[in-house]
Design an enzyme around this catalytic site. Sequence first.
Site: not given
Ligand SMILES: NC(=O)c1ccc[n+]([C@@H]2O[C@H](COP(=O)([O-])OP(=O)(O)OC[C@H]3O[C@@H](n4cnc5c(N)ncnc54)[C@H](O)[C@@H]3O)[C@@H](O)[C@H]2O)c1
Ligand SMILES: CCCCC[C@H](O)CC\C=C/C=C/C=C/[C@@H](O)[C@@H](O)CCCC(=O)O
Length: 267
Positions: A108, A139, A152, A156
């Site tokens: 990450n 994120s 995580y 981020k």
């Molecule tokens: N889904 C959410 O709620 C969310 C929210 C905010 C941010 N994100 C971020 O978005 C990004 C994508 O997440 P997503 O939700 O699409 O996840 P996902 O698990 O659906 O997809 C992740 C992809 O990354 C690939 N991957 C994992 N490890 C890898 C590695 N070592 N090298 C190359 N590829 C690798 C996986 O094979 C997969 O295709 C991540 O960085 C995640 O932290 C996700």
């Molecule tokens: C286990 C599931 C993990 C999913 C991770 C993804 O990256 C999604 C993360 C999504 C939300 C995270 C929220 C964190 C929030 C709080 O710290 C909050 O205080 C942030 C305030 C933001 C606002 O209200 O403007």
Amino acid sequence: MMALQGKVAVVTGAAQGLGKGFAEILLQNGAKVALLDINEKAGKELETQFNEAYGADRTHFYPVDVSSDQQFKDAFQKILSKFGQVDIFCNNAGIINEKQWEKTVSINLCGVVRGTYLALEHMKKENGGQGGVIVNVASLAGLGPLAQTPIYTATKFGVVGFTRALALASEVANYGVRINAMCPAFVRTPLIDSFNSEEQIGQFMGLADFTRSLMEKFPSLEVEEVSKGLLLLVKDDSLNGACLAMMRDGAGLVSFPKEIPKTPVAL
Ligand SMILES: NC(=O)c1ccc[n+]([C@@H]2O[C@H](COP(=O)([O-])OP(=O)(O)OC[C@H]3O[C@@H](n4cnc5c(N)ncnc54)[C@H](O)[C@@H]3O)[C@@H](O)[C@H]2O)c1
Ligand SMILES: CCCCC[C@H](O)CC\C=C/C=C/C=C/[C@@H](O)[C@@H](O)CCCC(=O)O
């Protein structure tokens, strides 16, 4: 506004979820896209699907583990040989694994650093590059803590800090490269099921209800909505060092304080 026709983009973690959506919106806007992912089967299937939908040779899949320096460098060279240039680089690959926390940091945060430095080396004007744009996927957990996932969250926050510092370096030293970050809340992809997985969450499983209530506060976004945010950060030439926060009730560029807000304490 940057026009995407003829540009070459690289997206990591492109085989599914957000990465797949990012690759698709870039293709729809005229770019060629190199898909990088550790999942070879899904990556190759997507390459076929995209080439059928958007034209032969618009997309190529490269199997890469972003935690491997060598694999990343080798793939970058192959991308340059095939497409001739790289203009857009999206560091998207990410995992949640609080048990194997060093692996999480290596993918990450270190993976984002690896991808960004490779891209920057090629794009920087002082190296004879043509400039470009890098978007790092953080994120909402890079702006505020997610209690169930301290590692995580740390990665981020790291991505946000790294992006902001490098964007400032680019401005001061005139690299000709813009570097921005995305901070989406929960998005409907397989990753959000992690909160229910002991294998990924380990000692923090007891906080699953806390995450569930946060998900009610921040209802899930769809991949297509978040992909529009990527397009904005790529196309808008005025944005460097921007962090785009995205929630269901709206998206916005984060304003970071110029001075640290603090409550005085007696020492
Ligand atoms: N889904 C959410 O709620 C969310 C929210 C905010 C941010 N994100 C971020 O978005 C990004 C994508 O997440 P997503 O939700 O699409 O996840 P996902 O698990 O659906 O997809 C992740 C992809 O990354 C690939 N991957 C994992 N490890 C890898 C590695 N070592 N090298 C190359 N590829 C690798 C996986 O094979 C997969 O295709 C991540 O960085 C995640 O932290 C996700
Ligand atoms: C286990 C599931 C993990 C999913 C991770 C993804 O990256 C999604 C993360 C999504 C939300 C995270 C929220 C964190 C929030 C709080 O710290 C909050 O205080 C942030 C305030 C933001 C606002 O209200 O403007």
